[in-house]
Design a protein around this motif. Structure first.
Motif, mmCIF file in Angstrom:
data_model
loop_
_atom_site.group_PDB
_atom_site.id
_atom_site.type_symbol
_atom_site.label_atom_id
_atom_site.label_comp_id
_atom_site.label_asym_id
_atom_site.label_seq_id
_atom_site.Cartn_x
_atom_site.Cartn_y
_atom_site.Cartn_z
ATOM 1 N N HIS A 91 0.813 -1.219 0.000
ATOM 2 C CA HIS A 91 0.000 0.000 0.000
ATOM 3 C C HIS A 91 0.848 1.271 0.000
ATOM 4 C CE1 HIS A 91 -4.034 -1.752 0.471
ATOM 5 N NE2 HIS A 91 -3.426 -2.688 1.170
ATOM 6 N N GLY A 92 2.033 1.211 0.621
ATOM 7 C CA GLY A 92 2.871 2.413 0.728
ATOM 8 C C GLY A 92 4.346 2.072 0.724
ATOM 9 N N PRO A 93 4.908 1.773 -0.446
ATOM 10 C CA PRO A 93 6.303 1.323 -0.497
ATOM 11 C C PRO A 93 7.328 2.385 -0.134
ATOM 12 C CG PRO A 93 5.427 1.604 -2.721
ATOM 13 C CD PRO A 93 4.269 1.748 -1.777
ATOM 14 N N GLY A 94 6.961 3.654 -0.229
ATOM 15 C CA GLY A 94 7.932 4.723 -0.004
ATOM 16 C C GLY A 94 8.609 4.662 1.354
ATOM 17 N N ALA A 95 7.842 4.359 2.395
ATOM 18 C CA ALA A 95 8.411 4.294 3.747
ATOM 19 C C ALA A 95 9.428 3.167 3.857
ATOM 20 C CB ALA A 95 7.297 4.095 4.770
ATOM 21 N N PHE A 96 9.243 2.112 3.090
ATOM 22 C CA PHE A 96 10.153 0.965 3.129
ATOM 23 C C PHE A 96 11.479 1.307 2.445
ATOM 24 C CE2 PHE A 96 6.127 -0.636 4.189
ATOM 25 C CZ PHE A 96 6.308 -1.822 4.893
ATOM 26 N N ILE A 97 11.398 2.061 1.349
ATOM 27 C CA ILE A 97 12.617 2.513 0.681
ATOM 28 C C ILE A 97 13.391 3.446 1.607
ATOM 29 C CG2 ILE A 97 13.525 3.718 -1.332
ATOM 30 C CD1 ILE A 97 12.058 1.013 -1.890
ATOM 31 N N GLN A 98 12.676 4.340 2.257
ATOM 32 C CA GLN A 98 13.323 5.333 3.118
ATOM 33 C C GLN A 98 14.008 4.685 4.320
ATOM 34 O OE1 GLN A 98 13.852 8.412 2.540
ATOM 35 N NE2 GLN A 98 14.484 9.228 4.526
ATOM 36 N N THR A 99 13.280 3.856 5.049
ATOM 37 C CA THR A 99 13.840 3.269 6.274
ATOM 38 C C THR A 99 14.821 2.140 5.974
ATOM 39 O OG1 THR A 99 11.893 3.851 7.583
ATOM 40 C CG2 THR A 99 13.288 2.075 8.430
ATOM 41 N N ASN A 100 14.409 1.199 5.144
ATOM 42 C CA ASN A 100 15.195 -0.018 4.974
ATOM 43 C C ASN A 100 16.438 0.184 4.111
ATOM 44 O OD1 ASN A 100 13.049 -0.977 6.407
ATOM 45 N ND2 ASN A 100 12.287 -2.337 4.818
ATOM 46 N N SER A 132 18.140 -9.419 8.981
ATOM 47 C CA SER A 132 17.326 -9.414 7.775
ATOM 48 C C SER A 132 16.358 -10.602 7.780
ATOM 49 C CB SER A 132 18.222 -9.411 6.537
ATOM 50 O OG SER A 132 17.459 -9.157 5.363
ATOM 51 N N THR A 133 15.816 -10.906 6.630
ATOM 52 C CA THR A 133 14.679 -11.824 6.513
ATOM 53 C C THR A 133 14.904 -12.875 5.436
ATOM 54 O OG1 THR A 133 12.330 -11.930 5.873
ATOM 55 C CG2 THR A 133 13.611 -10.150 4.946
ATOM 56 N N ASP A 134 14.221 -14.007 5.572
ATOM 57 C CA ASP A 134 14.267 -15.035 4.522
ATOM 58 C C ASP A 134 13.510 -14.606 3.273
ATOM 59 O OD1 ASP A 134 11.669 -15.238 5.523
ATOM 60 O OD2 ASP A 134 11.775 -17.383 5.923
ATOM 61 N N GLU A 135 12.699 -13.555 3.368
ATOM 62 C CA GLU A 135 11.888 -13.151 2.226
ATOM 63 C C GLU A 135 12.723 -12.607 1.070
ATOM 64 O OE1 GLU A 135 8.116 -11.278 2.875
ATOM 65 O OE2 GLU A 135 8.134 -11.809 5.004
ATOM 66 N N VAL A 136 13.995 -12.260 1.332
ATOM 67 C CA VAL A 136 14.852 -11.786 0.242
ATOM 68 C C VAL A 136 15.094 -12.894 -0.790
ATOM 69 C CG1 VAL A 136 16.010 -10.105 1.715
ATOM 70 C CG2 VAL A 136 17.014 -12.380 1.438
ATOM 71 N N TYR A 137 14.930 -14.145 -0.389
ATOM 72 C CA TYR A 137 15.206 -15.274 -1.275
ATOM 73 C C TYR A 137 14.043 -15.595 -2.217
ATOM 74 C CZ TYR A 137 18.964 -16.250 2.130
ATOM 75 O OH TYR A 137 20.059 -16.174 2.948
ATOM 76 N N PHE A 153 18.991 -14.132 -4.499
ATOM 77 C CA PHE A 153 17.949 -13.210 -4.056
ATOM 78 C C PHE A 153 16.893 -13.074 -5.148
ATOM 79 C CE2 PHE A 153 19.975 -10.351 -0.593
ATOM 80 C CZ PHE A 153 20.429 -11.464 0.074
ATOM 81 N N GLU A 154 15.644 -13.274 -4.784
ATOM 82 C CA GLU A 154 14.524 -13.124 -5.716
ATOM 83 C C GLU A 154 13.340 -12.494 -4.991
ATOM 84 O OE1 GLU A 154 15.283 -16.898 -8.727
ATOM 85 O OE2 GLU A 154 14.013 -17.211 -6.971
ATOM 86 N N PRO A 155 13.504 -11.281 -4.456
ATOM 87 C CA PRO A 155 12.433 -10.670 -3.660
ATOM 88 C C PRO A 155 11.203 -10.367 -4.514
ATOM 89 C CG PRO A 155 14.152 -9.066 -4.136
ATOM 90 C CD PRO A 155 14.676 -10.400 -4.593
ATOM 91 N N ASN A 156 10.037 -10.564 -3.934
ATOM 92 C CA ASN A 156 8.793 -10.436 -4.680
ATOM 93 C C ASN A 156 7.846 -9.359 -4.174
ATOM 94 O OD1 ASN A 156 9.284 -12.537 -6.560
ATOM 95 N ND2 ASN A 156 8.810 -14.059 -4.989
ATOM 96 N N SER A 157 8.190 -8.667 -3.104
ATOM 97 C CA SER A 157 7.346 -7.592 -2.586
ATOM 98 C C SER A 157 8.213 -6.353 -2.374
ATOM 99 C CB SER A 157 6.715 -7.998 -1.243
ATOM 100 O OG SER A 157 7.709 -8.045 -0.214
ATOM 101 N N PRO A 158 7.597 -5.173 -2.289
ATOM 102 C CA PRO A 158 8.393 -3.985 -1.968
ATOM 103 C C PRO A 158 9.169 -4.143 -0.656
ATOM 104 C CG PRO A 158 6.244 -3.329 -2.780
ATOM 105 C CD PRO A 158 6.192 -4.826 -2.611
ATOM 106 N N SER A 160 10.377 -7.057 0.757
ATOM 107 C CA SER A 160 11.529 -7.940 0.605
ATOM 108 C C SER A 160 12.576 -7.342 -0.330
ATOM 109 C CB SER A 160 11.090 -9.329 0.125
ATOM 110 O OG SER A 160 10.377 -9.262 -1.087
ATOM 111 N N ALA A 161 12.148 -6.577 -1.326
ATOM 112 C CA ALA A 161 13.108 -5.912 -2.204
ATOM 113 C C ALA A 161 13.931 -4.886 -1.437
ATOM 114 C CB ALA A 161 12.380 -5.258 -3.372
ATOM 115 N N SER A 162 13.275 -4.159 -0.544
ATOM 116 C CA SER A 162 14.006 -3.157 0.237
ATOM 117 C C SER A 162 14.977 -3.818 1.208
ATOM 118 C CB SER A 162 13.032 -2.234 0.981
ATOM 119 O OG SER A 162 12.339 -2.918 2.011
ATOM 120 N N LYS A 163 14.602 -4.959 1.759
ATOM 121 C CA LYS A 163 15.511 -5.677 2.651
ATOM 122 C C LYS A 163 16.671 -6.294 1.866
ATOM 123 C CE LYS A 163 15.445 -6.358 6.491
ATOM 124 N NZ LYS A 163 16.063 -5.599 7.623
ATOM 125 N N ALA A 164 16.388 -6.814 0.668
ATOM 126 C CA ALA A 164 17.467 -7.343 -0.169
ATOM 127 C C ALA A 164 18.465 -6.243 -0.495
ATOM 128 C CB ALA A 164 16.884 -7.939 -1.449
#
Length: 352
Positions: A91-100, A132-137, A153-158, A160-164
């Motif tokens: 719903h709001g990927p911007g905060a994930f890019i900023q923080t992560n 970090s998280t297993d979701e990066v895989y 790494f094959e992240p599928n959500s904003p 997991s992509a930010s964590k990768a």
């Protein structure tokens, strides 16, 4: 000696701080921005404890982070601070890019400056541990082997992509600048102080309130489940003895389908606090699946056991029982974290 813990008022971070100070007198400096899932009440038992210092601030604030480094001279940084909810990232990927991403970059640069200022012995002992998280895989097929540390790494959500991206930054700062880093990639955590938007606490809280228990799609999404205190023990062990520049997967060896998790929670609540209206499973409600929902995650944690001797102390059966018991024993905590904004979010997200 002091350690700096970012995101230390969140779910995993607060458990780590509490467990650390239960086992050590080494002081902890906690830095947390107190966004919706950060909660100072998680650390209320440390009020007045001279070993703990709390600072309300953002890891993207370089001036603040530099000042804290200069004042407290931490010998290690344990970096939990992150936006971590897949649904919110959609719903709001911007905060994930900023923080992560930006936040991890800021922290790495501040840590590099601090590390380079240390005397030789302190410089050699310094550590930056990135959680970090297993979701990066990405997602696994039903019959595929579990994620190892060398899985692409094959992240599928904003989220997991930010964590990768943050994982890659940490690796690069080690290889380019020599910063002494460690990375852990964990599976789904559960336990005390878990903000009730995630699966297990949401099911407990909604069931006790007689509300629907929303299950995405067919409920057959599989996750590996790790009791949060086991995760904290693993992080302490990696911080103590992990090989520099290495990644360690942390898992619970508990692959479970979401619907089975929900039914287990219902059965425990039936036992511990039965409802006059009948079994809690009557409240299970299937809702529209979320976009891009990964089907299966599974962690191979053998490297951590082989190299550092860690393995989980809890089975899923013991850990989930402790978790349900904790929520039943802490209704006031649950009530206070359920703000109007949280209720609006749940209503919007889990429409049947």
């Amino acid at each position: 000696m002091t350690i700096l813990v970012t995101g230390g008022a969140g779910f995993i971070g607060s458990n780590f701080v509490l467990d650390w100070l239960a086992q050590s007198d080494e002081p902890v400096l906690t830095l947390d921005a107190l966004t919706y899932a950060g909660n100072r009440e998680n650390l209320a038992s440390l009020a007045g404890d001279a070993r703990h210092t709390f600072v309300h601030g953002d890891i993207t604030d370089r001036a603040l982070v530099d000042r804290l480094m200069a004042e407290h001279r931490p010998r290690a940084i344990v970096h939990f601070a992150a936006e971590s909810h897949v649904d919110r990232s959609i719903h709001g990927p911007g905060a994930f890019i900023q923080t992560n991403i930006q936040g991890t970059f800021t922290l790495l640069e501040a840590a590099r400056t601090h590390w380079q200022s240390l005397a030789d012995e302190a410089k050699a002992a310094f550590r930056f541990l990135h959680v970090s998280t297993d979701e990066v895989y990405g997602s696994l097929a039903a019959d595929a082997p579990a994620f190892t540390e060398t899985h692409p790494f094959e992240p599928n959500s904003p989220y997991s992509a930010s964590k990768a991206a943050s994982d890659h930054l940490v690796r690069a700062w080690h290889h380019t600048y020599g910063l002494p880093v460690l990375t852990t990639n964990c599976s789904n955590n559960y336990g005390p102080y878990h903000f009730p938007e995630k699966l297990i606490p949401l099911m407990i809280v909604n069931a006790l309130a007689g509300k629907p228990l929303p299950v995405y799609g067919d409920g057959q999404q599989i996750r590996d489940w790790l009791y949060v205190k086991d995760h904290c023990a693993a992080i302490r062990r990696v911080l103590e003895a992990g090989r520099l520049g290495e990644t360690y997967n942390v898992g619970g060896w508990n692959e479970k389908a979401n619907i089975d998790i929900v039914k287990t929670v219902c059965a425990l609540l039936d036992e511990m606090q039965p409802s006059a209206e009948g079994p809690y499973a009557r409240l299970i409600t299937y809702v529209k699946d979320r976009p891009g929902h990964d089907r299966r995650y599974a962690i191979d944690a053998r490297k951590l056991e082989r190299e550092l001797g860690w393995k989980p102390a809890e089975t899923f059966e013991t850990g989930i029982r402790k978790t349900v018991r904790w929520y039943l024993d802490h209704p006031d905590w649950v009530l206070r974290v359920q703000s109007g904004a949280y209720r609006d979010w749940v209503a919007t997200q889990y429409q049947a």
